[in-house]
Design an enzyme around this catalytic site. Sequence first.
Site, mmCIF file in Angstrom:
data_model
loop_
_atom_site.group_PDB
_atom_site.id
_atom_site.type_symbol
_atom_site.label_atom_id
_atom_site.label_comp_id
_atom_site.label_asym_id
_atom_site.label_seq_id
_atom_site.Cartn_x
_atom_site.Cartn_y
_atom_site.Cartn_z
ATOM 1 N N TRP A 1 0.845 -1.199 0.000
ATOM 2 C CA TRP A 1 0.000 0.000 0.000
ATOM 3 C C TRP A 1 0.882 1.252 0.000
ATOM 4 C CZ3 TRP A 1 -0.281 4.096 3.389
ATOM 5 C CH2 TRP A 1 -1.378 4.955 3.247
ATOM 6 N N HIS A 2 2.041 1.142 0.699
ATOM 7 C CA HIS A 2 2.895 2.320 0.822
ATOM 8 C C HIS A 2 3.560 2.708 -0.490
ATOM 9 C CE1 HIS A 2 2.425 1.539 5.112
ATOM 10 N NE2 HIS A 2 2.692 2.822 5.253
ATOM 11 N N GLY A 3 3.808 1.757 -1.331
ATOM 12 C CA GLY A 3 4.432 2.146 -2.593
ATOM 13 C C GLY A 3 4.854 0.959 -3.423
#
Lengths: 304, 482
Positions: free
Chosen positions: B325-327
């Site tokens: 989700w963060h990247g």
Amino acid sequence: MRKFLIKTILFTLPVLFMTIAMELLLRNIPNDYEQKKAYLDKHAAEIETLVLGSSHSYYGINPAFFTSNTFNVSHVSQTFKYDYAILKKYQPKFKSLRTIVLPLSYFTLYGNIEEGAESWRVKNYNLYYGLNVSGKLKDNLEVLGNTFKVNKKRLTNYYFAHESAITATELGWCMKREIKKTNDLVETGKAAELRHTAKEADTALVNYNIAILKSISAWCAEQNIKLVLITMPAYKTYSERLNIDQLNLTINTAQQVANENGNGIYLNFLNDPRFVEADFYDADHLSDIGAEKFSKILNDEINK
Amino acid sequence: MLFHSIDFAIFVPVVFVLYWFVTNKSLKAQNWLIVVASYVFYGWWDYRFLSLIFFTTLLDYIVGIGLSKAEKPIHRKLLLATSMTINLGMLGFYKYFNFFIDNFITAFTFLGMPIQANTLDIILPVGISFYTFQTLSYVIDVYRRQLEPTKNLAAFIAFVTFFPQLVAGPIERATNLLPQFYKHRTFDYGKAVDGMRQILWGLFKKIVIADNCADFANKIFGNYDDLNGSTLVFGAIFFTFQIYCDFSGYSDIAIGTARLFGFDLMRNFSFPYFSRDIAEFWRRWHISLSTWFRDYVYIPLGGSKGGTWMKVRNTFIIFLLSGFWHGANWTFIAWGALNAMYFLPLLLTQNNRANLDIVAQGKNVPSFREFSSMLVTFGLTVFAWIFFRADNMGHAMGYISGIFSASLFKLPNFTTVGLVATTNMFLVLFVLLEWFGRQDEYAIEKLGLKWKRPFRHAFYYALIAAIVWFGGKEQEFIYFQF
């Protein structure tokens, strides 16, 4: 609600008062931009040769060695956008202007003062030249242009240590350089090349700068002014490291623009063998001796 | 528009005055004012993506209404699938397209079948991960019949785009935030003052702690090849505080700003670095995201109810998704996997809920056992953050190799000793304030409330002075990139 607003205003008043006082005190410090504007306001009609550009011309072209009435309006990181804005502002006053010297350095086409470490300078064009180049609040206030630490240092230097913030002579050449930790030509050559080589090809920015350069050239043609495009001398530790594509684009653009309107010439001094180690302050800026030598050579070239 | 910019400092008072003095008679007008303010706020950053956020909002508004009318399960499933496919599809395209293309090329090349494919020059719309998850929570809750779908368009747009939490959370649940847009809001003095205090604390965390730590962390991570092991340890610790103060500082400003307008946002951080185990850390770190994954992924997958294999599978799924989700980078996936490995022993030994209370509650000093547990958990977290901060896996591995070398026992080599000392002094002060305020919502929530006004104000002015005087080089909020 009223209580909240009154208390908030009262609480923030000391901070606001200090901010306003700081802004006024900072604006009161005489600076190069203000000085250059004052000179233009008073003497624009007498100027025959006008030097534009960034630190390369600010450090390297001393009007005192020109035979015509010359003024250097360049400053550190000044890009074409600001050169052109100054030209347009003073257009009605330039009654004697015959020559414009405009440096096209390795980084110029990739330059954008609004982004990066020198963006704080934008406010000077708004506040002191009155050019209205940016509507951002930070570009219209001294207190927001720099960090508090820098502003505090400026206030202390001027009001307590009585040090002048002026670095330019009356004719606009930089007489007072920043004392660096190292002026070693090898180290500064490496560092400057790294700083000046574009990390990624920003085509839009390059096209934008070329478009302004062409506008300056067209403006000069309209006013019957000779446009002298130059690439300043640099020491080999810098010039030998340059990216060939970026350099070729710079040189080709300069040649093309110089030939476009029939009013320009392009002089490339980048690897000029007449300039030796002692002529450099660092790998891409001339020293006082180098500036004298270069100014005399340039004056001869213009008068040819 | 950054929270610590002069633009925001002017924007909020203007909206505040319009909100409480001009539109205060009409709930509808207040909601539309929030909508307009939020679109201006978002457009300030990049107006090109306003249509994207409007499309997402409209889609989920229509799906919500559709769900209220659809009775047949197949129709309801279809509506849910439409919303999820489009929302996650957009998120996937903007955030992960190039990552997948790059990895397909690498994988096929590795297998001896080189393929030609081009990546696209895609700009990631700021906050897309946050508002996508927020609208998804609405659609899922309506689908599950846990929430009545709204027909109030102004309230729904305001819920999706509410400017204090639009670009970096907290990721609000429709069940918490949406009903607040239905009710008439009256100005609450205590709430507004508390909001201002939380904003001040958030700014201190961001500008004094995070930005100063960022300066060191960036230099150390950028030149890890030339630095000794002990300096690299400091670099990882600086980043540990940077990311916490950057993100929780943002959350504080968001929550505080929302309070000025009469809204209560959910808590996003609860002193995570005082956790005694990783399970506790994850209950205290980015709470709005952790609980989102818990409610919408972990529990539907069976949670921790099944056998050992299911527990292991679900734990890994949740942490890998959280990392991803963060990247779009393997470093985030590695960070997620590492946390899963930290978490798993606690889950399998049923110790994951051993520390539900506040550490050393009612005491000033922790016991030796509590202190050791906090230290070990902090150490594990610092280690995991190396992956999170690194540019790629090679960078992370190189950094870790640099730490575990003979130079670990040399003195750290800092060129700016004075600055390091000042930053460390602020770090110590910050940790102390956090420790003594750990039983409250945020560290200075109740600090000085019983002091005489001049002392209390002197404390607030000291924080302002620190922000102005010692603020680090301005950095964007880290979580804007997610």
